[in-house]
Enzyme design. Structure first.
Site, PDB file in Angstrom:
ATOM      1  N   ASP A 117       0.814  -1.212   0.000  1.00 39.49           N
ATOM      2  CA  ASP A 117       0.000   0.000   0.000  1.00 39.49           C
ATOM      3  C   ASP A 117       0.851   1.269   0.000  1.00 39.49           C
ATOM      4  OD1 ASP A 117       0.886  -0.542   2.617  1.00 39.49           O
ATOM      5  OD2 ASP A 117      -1.106  -1.075   3.322  1.00 39.49           O
ATOM      6  N   ASN A 162      -7.952  -2.783  14.086  1.00 34.70           N
ATOM      7  CA  ASN A 162      -9.331  -3.087  13.674  1.00 34.70           C
ATOM      8  C   ASN A 162      -9.379  -4.317  12.756  1.00 34.70           C
ATOM      9  OD1 ASN A 162      -8.248  -2.154  11.307  1.00 34.70           O
ATOM     10  ND2 ASN A 162      -9.666  -0.460  11.018  1.00 34.70           N
ATOM     11  N   HIS A 204      -7.555  -4.786  10.016  1.00 35.85           N
ATOM     12  CA  HIS A 204      -7.261  -4.570   8.593  1.00 35.85           C
ATOM     13  C   HIS A 204      -5.970  -5.282   8.175  1.00 35.85           C
ATOM     14  CE1 HIS A 204      -4.934  -0.485   9.322  1.00 35.85           C
ATOM     15  NE2 HIS A 204      -4.084  -1.478   9.314  1.00 35.85           N
ATOM     16  N   GLU A 213      -9.701  -2.140   4.959  1.00 31.85           N
ATOM     17  CA  GLU A 213     -10.342  -1.846   6.240  1.00 31.85           C
ATOM     18  C   GLU A 213     -11.588  -2.725   6.393  1.00 31.85           C
ATOM     19  OE1 GLU A 213      -8.767  -0.108   8.291  1.00 31.85           O
ATOM     20  OE2 GLU A 213      -8.007   1.788   7.507  1.00 31.85           O
TER      21      GLU A 213
HETATM   22  C1  F6R Z   1       1.270  -1.349   6.180  1.00 35.14           C
HETATM   23  C2  F6R Z   1       0.005  -2.085   6.226  1.00 35.14           C
HETATM   24  C3  F6R Z   1      -0.824  -2.115   7.462  1.00 35.14           C
HETATM   25  C4  F6R Z   1      -0.008  -2.428   8.730  1.00 35.14           C
HETATM   26  C5  F6R Z   1      -0.905  -2.407   9.972  1.00 35.14           C
HETATM   27  C6  F6R Z   1      -0.105  -2.638  11.240  1.00 35.14           C
HETATM   28  O1  F6R Z   1       1.882  -1.474   4.927  1.00 35.14           O
HETATM   29  O2  F6R Z   1      -0.367  -2.641   5.242  1.00 35.14           O
HETATM   30  O3  F6R Z   1      -1.849  -3.069   7.322  1.00 35.14           O
HETATM   31  O4  F6R Z   1       0.586  -3.678   8.582  1.00 35.14           O
HETATM   32  O5  F6R Z   1      -1.564  -1.170  10.054  1.00 35.14           O
HETATM   33  O6  F6R Z   1       0.804  -1.582  11.407  1.00 35.14           O
HETATM   34  P1  F6R Z   1       1.906  -1.611  12.561  1.00 35.14           P
HETATM   35  O7  F6R Z   1       2.847  -2.686  12.218  1.00 35.14           O
HETATM   36  O8  F6R Z   1       2.543  -0.244  12.479  1.00 35.14           O
HETATM   37  O9  F6R Z   1       1.176  -1.855  13.847  1.00 35.14           O
END
Ligand code: F6R
Length: 245
Positions: free
Chosen positions: A67, A136, A138, A143
């Site tokens: 992403d 959440n 995701h 999401e």
């Molecule tokens: C980032 C991504 C997100 C993160 C998720 C957890 O490229 O795709 O899904 O993996 O938000 O983020 P952290 O590791 O910062 O808790």
């Protein structure tokens, strides 16, 4: 689905790095789909060490990122382009021609999404997809409510995600939208590894692994994937009933 619980963040990161390293040793031209965020930093650090100390090579591999924030140029300090260059790509021997991150500032974002999806397909699909998990549930920026058949597309970020990521941005305001690889694209990966560390992930992890399989918790959908491993540290696993066994 496999669930592996490691004692702490460092051992979880080491296990994740071993899986990535194992894949590139077994198949040097492997295609990876990779996350950013706090969770994989330890894994990237170890992969860089393996490259420096043992000569682990990534020069024939292909990389896609999950992403990127919409509207962010690749040199913006909070962009995932910069994150990946600083934490991994620039520190190993990855071939710049084989590194792909969605272009957040593309003039035609829809066309960029289509181009990205085609590039993944033309690379032969993903051998190993590494994911983090949002509080959440995701995955990528899929999401809650993300359709199971979704492809790379522009999405609106959940308010809770924007709050968690706000500190990366001046004025504490994260972009409202992003480009993310879709659920179907993730699901088609031949192997999925999902990492979670820390107490603030325990609830999302428990719902993803032991709750109902539903698009309300995108990570729960991975239980239908034939080759998925949840790699957790003890804190992230704390709300699982299996952690009592
Ligand atoms: C980032 C991504 C997100 C993160 C998720 C957890 O490229 O795709 O899904 O993996 O938000 O983020 P952290 O590791 O910062 O808790």
């Amino acid at each position: 689905m496999r669930v592996r619980v490691l004692p702490d963040y460092e051992s979880m990161s080491a296990a994740a790095a071993e899986i990535v390293a194992g894949k590139v040793r077994e198949k040097p031209e492997a295609v990876f789909l990779l996350p950013t965020g706090t969770t994989p930093l330890g894994m990237y650090r170890r992969l860089v060490e393996m490259h420096q100390r043992e000569g682990l090579s990534f020069d024939r591999a292909t990389f896609f990122n999950l992403d990127e924030y919409l509207g962010l140029p690749p040199d913006h300090p909070a962009s995932y382009h910069v994150y990946m260059e600083e934490n991994f790509y620039r520190l190993v021997d990855a071939d710049p021609a084989q590194i792909h991150v969605p272009e957040g500032s593309a003039p035609d974002p829809e066309a960029e999404c289509e181009r990205y999806e085609t590039a993944i397909r033309e690379a032969g699909g993903v051998d190993l997809c590494v994911l983090g998990i949002g509080r959440n549930g995701h995955i990528g920026f899929n999401e809650p409510g993300a359709p199971f058949d979704s492809r790379t597309r522009v999405v609106r970020l959940a308010e809770s995600t924007r709050r968690v990521n706000a500190s990366d941005f001046e004025g504490d305001r994260a972009p409202e939208r992003a480009i993310t690889v879709g659920m179907a694209t993730i699901f088609e990966s031949r192997e999925v590894l999902i990492l979670a560390s820390g107490a603030n992930k325990a609830r999302a992890v428990a719902v993803a692994i032991e709750g109902e399989i539903s698009d309300a918790v995108p990570a729960s959908m991975l239980r239908r994937h034939p080759n998925t491993t949840f790699l957790l540290d003890q804190e992230a696993a704390a709300a699982l009933s299996l952690s009592d066994e």
